[in-house]
Scaffold this active site. Structure first.
Site, mmCIF file in Angstrom:
data_model
loop_
_atom_site.group_PDB
_atom_site.id
_atom_site.type_symbol
_atom_site.label_atom_id
_atom_site.label_comp_id
_atom_site.label_asym_id
_atom_site.label_seq_id
_atom_site.Cartn_x
_atom_site.Cartn_y
_atom_site.Cartn_z
ATOM 1 C CG HIS A 80 -1.864 -1.074 1.335
ATOM 2 N ND1 HIS A 80 -3.054 -1.100 0.650
ATOM 3 C CD2 HIS A 80 -1.809 -2.243 2.027
ATOM 4 C CE1 HIS A 80 -3.694 -2.217 0.923
ATOM 5 N NE2 HIS A 80 -2.953 -2.932 1.758
ATOM 6 C CB ALA B 87 -2.946 -0.019 25.779
ATOM 7 C CB ILE C 160 -5.364 -2.952 9.627
ATOM 8 C CG1 ILE C 160 -6.338 -3.992 10.140
ATOM 9 C CG2 ILE C 160 -3.972 -3.164 10.211
ATOM 10 C CD1 ILE C 160 -5.995 -5.417 9.776
ATOM 11 C CE LYS D 231 -13.066 -8.228 15.807
ATOM 12 N NZ LYS D 231 -11.693 -8.638 15.901
ATOM 13 N NE ARG E 199 -17.369 4.234 25.249
ATOM 14 C CZ ARG E 199 -16.694 4.104 26.374
ATOM 15 N NH1 ARG E 199 -17.218 3.455 27.375
ATOM 16 N NH2 ARG E 199 -15.495 4.588 26.506
#
Length: 142
Positions: free
Chosen positions: A83, A115, A120, A135, A138
């Site tokens: 990339h 932490a 990605i 992920k 919240r």
């Protein structure tokens, strides 16, 4: 107290004025003092702070970091194999210790990266992300 961000700002100022050798020397000094790579060509907004002086921070040459970002120690903001694009980080982002932000990702405003998270994929505004790979755990409501 002297901090890696202060040396970066001086190197960046010199680079914008096309002074050839001093930005490289300041970047080398950052590496020697803080074991960090914070190149003068990176775009780092005002008010951005580096935790613990910036120890172990690695920032890609073309990375764009917004204003009032808090970057913890041992954070990597860089590219990914295959990339060309690199991370673009919004304003008022907290990047916790050991986090990695890799590849062609966009981090929104008011985001908290936990932490040791490995980001990605893009992160929307007002999100909290954690994990490997990171992920959304919240979305903060204003």
């Amino acid at each position: 107290m002297l901090n890696a961000i202060h040396l970066y700002r001086a190197a960046s100022w010199l680079k914008r004025r096309h002074i050839p050798l001093l930005p490289r020397l300041l970047t080398l000094l950052i590496f020697l003092l803080y074991n960090s790579k914070i190149p003068a060509s990176a775009s780092i907004g005002k008010g951005t702070r580096l935790g613990y002086g910036g120890i172990g921070v690695v920032i890609h040459d073309r990375a764009v970091i917004g204003e009032f970002v808090m970057i913890g120690p041992n954070v990597t903001i860089g590219g990914r194999s295959g990339h060309y694009e690199v991370p673009v980080i919004g304003d008022h982002v907290d990047i916790s210790t050991g986090a990695k932000v890799l590849g062609p990702v966009r981090i929104g405003n008011n985001v908290v990266i936990g932490a040791n998270a490995v980001v990605i994929k893009d992160v929307p505004d007002n999100a909290v992300v954690a994990g490997v790979p990171a992920k959304i755990i919240r979305i903060q409501q204003n």
